[in-house]
Design a protein around this motif. Sequence first.
Motif, PDB file in Angstrom:
ATOM      1  N   ILE A  72      34.488  18.763  43.607  1.00  0.00           N
ATOM      2  CA  ILE A  72      35.969  18.277  44.013  1.00  0.00           C
ATOM      3  C   ILE A  72      36.935  19.165  43.347  1.00  0.00           C
ATOM      4  O   ILE A  72      37.963  19.454  43.674  1.00  0.00           O
ATOM      5  CB  ILE A  72      35.730  16.645  43.586  1.00  0.00           C
ATOM      6  N   SER A  73      36.621  19.513  41.959  1.00  0.00           N
ATOM      7  CA  SER A  73      37.561  19.999  40.857  1.00  0.00           C
ATOM      8  C   SER A  73      37.901  21.333  41.336  1.00  0.00           C
ATOM      9  O   SER A  73      39.075  21.833  40.871  1.00  0.00           O
ATOM     10  CB  SER A  73      37.108  19.643  39.741  1.00  0.00           C
ATOM     11  N   VAL A  74      36.868  22.432  41.519  1.00  0.00           N
ATOM     12  CA  VAL A  74      36.926  23.644  41.635  1.00  0.00           C
ATOM     13  C   VAL A  74      37.958  24.214  42.916  1.00  0.00           C
ATOM     14  O   VAL A  74      38.930  24.688  42.532  1.00  0.00           O
ATOM     15  CB  VAL A  74      35.752  24.207  41.956  1.00  0.00           C
ATOM     16  N   PRO A  75      37.959  23.430  44.087  1.00  0.00           N
ATOM     17  CA  PRO A  75      38.982  24.102  45.142  1.00  0.00           C
ATOM     18  C   PRO A  75      40.309  23.372  44.671  1.00  0.00           C
ATOM     19  O   PRO A  75      41.185  24.048  44.729  1.00  0.00           O
ATOM     20  CB  PRO A  75      38.479  22.925  46.332  1.00  0.00           C
ATOM     21  N   LEU A  76      40.556  22.299  43.901  1.00  0.00           N
ATOM     22  CA  LEU A  76      41.695  21.952  43.571  1.00  0.00           C
ATOM     23  C   LEU A  76      42.363  22.466  42.279  1.00  0.00           C
ATOM     24  O   LEU A  76      43.568  22.763  42.257  1.00  0.00           O
ATOM     25  CB  LEU A  76      41.686  20.529  43.151  1.00  0.00           C
TER      26      LEU A  76
ATOM     27  N   THR B 121      37.901  31.822  41.020  1.00  0.00           N
ATOM     28  CA  THR B 121      36.956  31.281  41.524  1.00  0.00           C
ATOM     29  C   THR B 121      35.797  31.058  40.825  1.00  0.00           C
ATOM     30  O   THR B 121      35.150  29.868  40.376  1.00  0.00           O
ATOM     31  CB  THR B 121      36.575  31.457  42.979  1.00  0.00           C
ATOM     32  N   VAL B 122      35.199  31.990  40.360  1.00  0.00           N
ATOM     33  CA  VAL B 122      33.820  32.138  39.671  1.00  0.00           C
ATOM     34  C   VAL B 122      34.093  31.588  38.305  1.00  0.00           C
ATOM     35  O   VAL B 122      33.345  30.818  37.793  1.00  0.00           O
ATOM     36  CB  VAL B 122      33.237  33.508  39.567  1.00  0.00           C
ATOM     37  N   MET B 123      35.104  31.997  37.528  1.00  0.00           N
ATOM     38  CA  MET B 123      35.222  31.398  36.293  1.00  0.00           C
ATOM     39  C   MET B 123      35.600  29.935  36.020  1.00  0.00           C
ATOM     40  O   MET B 123      35.159  29.238  35.442  1.00  0.00           O
ATOM     41  CB  MET B 123      36.516  32.213  35.445  1.00  0.00           C
ATOM     42  N   THR B 124      36.329  29.398  37.205  1.00  0.00           N
ATOM     43  CA  THR B 124      36.458  28.144  37.239  1.00  0.00           C
ATOM     44  C   THR B 124      35.558  27.297  37.560  1.00  0.00           C
ATOM     45  O   THR B 124      35.167  26.199  37.112  1.00  0.00           O
ATOM     46  CB  THR B 124      37.652  27.917  38.422  1.00  0.00           C
TER      47      THR B 124
ATOM     48  N   PHE C 217      30.452  34.517  45.365  1.00  0.00           N
ATOM     49  CA  PHE C 217      30.895  35.871  45.142  1.00  0.00           C
ATOM     50  C   PHE C 217      30.472  36.554  46.643  1.00  0.00           C
ATOM     51  O   PHE C 217      31.217  37.225  47.448  1.00  0.00           O
ATOM     52  CB  PHE C 217      30.175  36.772  44.402  1.00  0.00           C
ATOM     53  N   VAL C 218      29.084  36.165  47.372  1.00  0.00           N
ATOM     54  CA  VAL C 218      28.718  36.869  48.380  1.00  0.00           C
ATOM     55  C   VAL C 218      29.685  36.289  49.564  1.00  0.00           C
ATOM     56  O   VAL C 218      30.024  37.211  50.514  1.00  0.00           O
ATOM     57  CB  VAL C 218      27.290  36.557  48.878  1.00  0.00           C
TER      58      VAL C 218
END
Length: 293
Positions: free
Chosen positions: A83-87, A218-221, A285-286
């Motif tokens: 839920i949190s990463v996209p936001l 995106t990866v770090m979050t 990443f892929v």
Amino acid sequence: MSNKKKLSGWPVLFIGPHMILFILFFLIPAVIGIYVSFTEWDLFSSPVFVGLENFKTILFDQDSLYHTQFFNGMKNTLFFAVISVPLCIAIPLLLAVALSAKPKMMRFFQSVLYLPTLFAISAVMIIWGFLLSKSFGPIKEVFGIDINFVGTQPWAWLAILIVTIWWTLGGNLIIYVAALNGVPREQMEAADLDGASSIVKFFRISLPSIRNQLVFTTVMTTIAQFNIYGQPLMLTGGGPNNSTRVLMMYIQENAFGSSTSVAGMSSAMAILLGIVIMIVSIVQFVMIKKLER
């Protein structure tokens, strides 16, 4: 030749301190943690090597408390991350686009939105714990909302989510603002001449131009959200009914939170969490690279 020899020492001078800190505070603890995961250890006596027994217990022994802890903690951690990463990506990106359209207001709002990231997690949780208090919280008094935000679901997760976004917003925002400022103006001007709308320019020009920054954030979050700990610990205490008790809380409790430490089991849980984070990061990443093609 002498000048080249003198210059060759500069990279070591600049990289050296960072490498020393990396080795002391990351590499060595990581190696020790991997070794401990294969042992039975209470932090006081000598570690006893048990091989893969800790991992077998965690993953397959359904009667074990550690099996229940791991899967409940991982479920809650995954739920929060999904839920949190996209936001945490989309909201800073939209704000960065809005600020880029208003250069005169950019610096002020950029500073205001970045400010929470400078606060310690303990300070942030104390502030929001007061704001969300059911007994005397300003949110209840001002808006007349009689909801126990930290003691009932889905409000507990919603509170953690709002606090996390507010606290971490500024980091990604700064990256996106800088990236959008680097988008070629010639392409934007050409799109304006062709009559392209703002939405078309955003998806056809802006997003492709900042794809590297999007991959990085995106990866770090994702890594940061999988390591969530302070927010549920201080805001909800893992409640109600362990519904917000994330894996990092179980790891800490097993290693340091009880009279009988099970550091080996705790380290095994941490290793499994690290493997999950690595797999998710690689998949992200892929997928992003495939979308670019």
